[in-house]
Design a protein around this motif. Structure first.
Motif, PDB file in Angstrom:
ATOM      1  N   ILE A   1      15.173  60.115 -15.417  1.00 55.84           N
ATOM      2  CA  ILE A   1      14.045  59.406 -14.820  1.00 55.84           C
ATOM      3  C   ILE A   1      13.392  58.487 -15.849  1.00 55.84           C
ATOM      4  O   ILE A   1      13.236  58.848 -17.030  1.00 55.84           O
ATOM      5  N   LEU A   2      13.060  57.292 -15.404  1.00 56.63           N
ATOM      6  CA  LEU A   2      12.346  56.317 -16.226  1.00 56.63           C
ATOM      7  C   LEU A   2      10.859  56.393 -15.917  1.00 56.63           C
ATOM      8  O   LEU A   2      10.454  56.316 -14.747  1.00 56.63           O
TER       9      LEU A   2
ATOM     10  N   VAL B   1      14.442  62.121 -19.793  1.00 53.52           N
ATOM     11  CA  VAL B   1      13.372  61.143 -19.591  1.00 53.52           C
ATOM     12  C   VAL B   1      13.582  59.912 -20.471  1.00 53.52           C
ATOM     13  O   VAL B   1      13.853  60.014 -21.670  1.00 53.52           O
ATOM     14  N   VAL B   2      13.457  58.752 -19.848  1.00 52.99           N
ATOM     15  CA  VAL B   2      13.422  57.469 -20.548  1.00 52.99           C
ATOM     16  C   VAL B   2      11.988  56.962 -20.462  1.00 52.99           C
ATOM     17  O   VAL B   2      11.408  56.904 -19.371  1.00 52.99           O
ATOM     18  N   ILE B   3      11.410  56.604 -21.611  1.00 54.65           N
ATOM     19  CA  ILE B   3      10.017  56.161 -21.648  1.00 54.65           C
ATOM     20  C   ILE B   3       9.970  54.684 -22.000  1.00 54.65           C
ATOM     21  O   ILE B   3      10.490  54.262 -23.033  1.00 54.65           O
ATOM     22  N   GLU B   4       9.341  53.910 -21.132  1.00 53.86           N
ATOM     23  CA  GLU B   4       9.052  52.511 -21.436  1.00 53.86           C
ATOM     24  C   GLU B   4       7.615  52.438 -21.939  1.00 53.86           C
ATOM     25  O   GLU B   4       6.711  53.048 -21.339  1.00 53.86           O
TER      26      GLU B   4
ATOM     27  N   TYR C   1      16.038  57.741 -11.242  1.00 50.47           N
ATOM     28  CA  TYR C   1      14.744  57.458 -10.622  1.00 50.47           C
ATOM     29  C   TYR C   1      13.860  56.682 -11.597  1.00 50.47           C
ATOM     30  O   TYR C   1      14.083  56.697 -12.810  1.00 50.47           O
ATOM     31  N   ALA C   2      12.833  56.046 -11.039  1.00 51.58           N
ATOM     32  CA  ALA C   2      11.795  55.408 -11.853  1.00 51.58           C
ATOM     33  C   ALA C   2      10.444  55.745 -11.252  1.00 51.58           C
ATOM     34  O   ALA C   2      10.309  55.939 -10.037  1.00 51.58           O
ATOM     35  N   ILE C   3       9.432  55.809 -12.099  1.00 51.90           N
ATOM     36  CA  ILE C   3       8.072  56.095 -11.631  1.00 51.90           C
ATOM     37  C   ILE C   3       7.092  55.457 -12.620  1.00 51.90           C
ATOM     38  O   ILE C   3       7.304  55.491 -13.834  1.00 51.90           O
ATOM     39  N   ASP C   4       6.057  54.817 -12.122  1.00 52.10           N
ATOM     40  CA  ASP C   4       5.001  54.302 -12.990  1.00 52.10           C
ATOM     41  C   ASP C   4       4.266  55.477 -13.618  1.00 52.10           C
ATOM     42  O   ASP C   4       3.997  56.493 -12.950  1.00 52.10           O
ATOM     43  N   GLY C   5       3.905  55.339 -14.889  1.00 56.87           N
ATOM     44  CA  GLY C   5       3.200  56.430 -15.557  1.00 56.87           C
ATOM     45  C   GLY C   5       1.958  56.864 -14.804  1.00 56.87           C
ATOM     46  O   GLY C   5       1.681  58.057 -14.655  1.00 56.87           O
TER      47      GLY C   5
END
Length: 569
Positions: free
Chosen positions: A296-297, A324-327, A372-376
């Motif tokens: 998940i991003l 987890v991938v953290i932007e 998946y991706a999700i806004d913090g």
């Protein structure tokens, strides 16, 4: 010329078109084009008619043909721009509007529509000179005065906006958008009685206009009446249920009242605001599916403080078995890599400006791919439905040991006494944010106590001059550490936050820096304060102590209370 000549038919078609008889007008336009297939006016008007009838793509084709036969007709290009706007092809619409204005710079309608389109898409800075030029063309037009006033509000120039709104209301006293905006400006000057009167005047003129109810909700909130604020907010939503800004503000009021699940759900509407980050190339959005074995991003929020705050939920994703991938902002990469060694951390690729930022995700790993991706800022809606869901939260960020040693060496050179990290305002000041900021002279007792060693952690611009003036005016004792970058170097910021005994700061990034490190933070702000979620302390952040006041109260009882608490150290 007979009535059945091309020009006669065109005249009849235009009359029907203006009367709303689209079917009759279309038949006559088609007769003209049967006789003269390259008739530019007929092509243009039939294209506009199709656009009105919901067939914008077909209409665009005909207007484009009209431009091909009459390339110097400015009105054709303006029509093309309007159709492109409807089709949400905003960049092409911008180009078409500019082409129209090159041919006819005095086309006030095209100029206003271009400016409004830029403003609506978040290009506030690019829109501002257009509004100013429009005002020079029509200095007494209430619509133009109001448009320029809104532009000035966007830029934080509230005094200029207030002057423009007064002129607008002299010309058009019943323009409800202007009366409502005047009410909102009253909030920033804390003239709540006047603001309430302007909002009520707007409602009297148009009871089904949602904005003044939202304005009354803001007034009640700043007065500390959360229950009434929610009531007005609900009235606004009943009238305009899909307005993102009203939804977000309602969510914050719900969080203040302890309605945590509902509040975070409404807070999700921030993603639909014009200034929300545009995300290009994301995998599908995470809706709460099981994460074991998935990748998940977590996407960066626009503000660094928000990134730090919502990073508190990353351990929950790891516990759930996710990779987890953290932007994050480039300034936070080192801190996040150290704090989350099992995660892939990558700096965002941002374009645009603060009014319309965009992130590109072509850098995402493909082996294995991100599921998946999700806004913090959307993680609380999935993982924090109630206060109990915060109980397991622990300190989650760490500072560089090498930088900590460097900071402690600098602090050791100071005279004896507690080392207190201190910031008195946020980075950016405007009429609204300044409600939450203090000035150095309001901290005179703290800054003149010889037993306390106050270390500046202020960031942004202009603070050195403020310190110099405070030293000269009342002998402020405020240490500034040489070679420490409190604006851009977050390794320095985190290391200094660890090394001092506690932090004093407004509602800003520093709050979450200190809280993430489990450091005592004495925060000053206005009440109500939604991160408390209706509790006595901020759930999940036990070392954060809030000192709050109403907007109309003086800062003195807050600064006095914090000073007394610090002296107790």
């Amino acid at each position: 010329m007979t009535d059945d000549s091309p020009q006669g038919l065109l005249h009849q078609a235009l009359q029907k078109h203006q009367a709303g008889d689209l079917t009759g007008a279309a038949a006559l336009y088609q007769q003209v084009l049967k006789a003269v297939p390259r008739h530019p006016d007929a092509l243009h008007l039939l294209g506009c008619l199709l656009h009105q009838a919901g067939k914008s793509t077909e209409g665009l084709h005909l207007v484009g043909a009209a431009i091909a036969f009459a390339p110097r007709q400015a009105s054709f290009r303006a029509s093309k721009a309007r159709i492109l706007q409807r089709l949400e092809r905003h960049a092409e619409a911008d180009t078409a509007f500019r082409s129209a204005l090159l041919l006819d710079p005095s086309d006030a309608d095209a100029l206003r529509e271009l400016a409004e389109a830029r403003r609506a898409s978040g290009q506030v800075v690019a829109a501002a000179p257009l509004f100013r030029y429009l005002l020079s063309l029509s200095p007494a037009d209430p619509a133009v005065l109001f448009a320029e006033a809104k532009s000035r509000i966007d830029l934080g120039q509230h005094d200029v906006a207030r002057h423009l709104l007064r002129k607008c209301l002299l010309v058009a006293p019943s323009l409800i958008e202007a009366t409502n905006s005047y009410g909102f400006l009253g909030i920033t000057t804390l003239t709540f009685t006047d603001a309430r009167r302007w909002f009520q005047r707007t409602i009297a003129a148009q009871p089904r206009y949602a904005a003044p109810y939202s304005g009354l909700a803001e007034v009640c909130y700043f007065e500390g009446d959360v229950e009434s604020s929610l009531g007005f907010s609900e009235q606004a939503l009943a009238l305009t249920p899909d307005d993102p800004q009203i939804r977000v503000r309602h969510g914050m009021r719900q969080l203040t009242a302890g309605q945590i699940k509902e509040g975070w759900q409404n807070f999700e509407w921030r993603l639909k605001r014009p200034d929300a980050v545009q995300r290009i190339g994301l995998p599908r959005r995470w809706q709460g599916e099981p994460l074991a074995g998935k990748r998940i991003l977590v996407c960066a929020e626009e503000g660094v403080g928000d990134e730090i705050l919502y990073a508190s939920l990353i351990p929950d994703l790891l516990t759930a078995g996710a990779s987890v991938v953290i932007e994050c902002a480039p300034r936070l990469v080192g801190v996040f890599q150290r704090s989350f060694p099992d995660c892939l951390v990558h700096a965002y690729r941002r374009s645009g400006d603060r009014f319309r930022p965009a992130h590109d995700y072509s850098w995402l790993p493909q082996d294995p791919p991100v599921d998946y991706a999700i806004d913090g800022g959307s993680l609380p809606a999935r993982l924090r439905p109630d206060r109990a869901s915060y109980d397991h939260q622990r300190p989650y960020l760490t500072a560089s040991p090498e930088r900590i040693a460097r900071m402690k060496s600098k602090l050791a050179a100071l005279p004896p006494g507690p080392r207190i990290g201190f910031a008195w305002r946020s980075r950016v000041g405007d009429p609204f944010r300044n409600l939450f900021n203090t000035r150095l002279n309001e901290w005179r007792d703290l800054l003149t106590d010889p037993n306390l060693q106050i270390v500046s952690m202020q960031y942004g611009t202009g603070w050195k001059q403020e310190i110099a003036e405070a030293r000269q005016t009342f002998g402020a004792r405020l240490h500034v550490l040489d070679g420490v970058d409190m604006t851009d170097d977050f390794e320095d910021i985190f290391a200094l936050a660890v090394s001092v005994d506690c932090l004093i700061c407004p509602s800003s990034t520093l709050v979450w820096v200190g809280a993430s490190l489990d450091k005592p933070v004495y925060q000053f702000s206005l009440r109500p304060y939604f991160p408390k979620l209706g509790a006595e302390v901020c759930p999940g952040f036990p070392t954060l102590k809030c000192f709050l006041k109403l907007a109309t109260e003086q800062w003195s009882h807050v600064t006095d209370s914090i000073t007394a608490s610090i002296r107790a150290l």
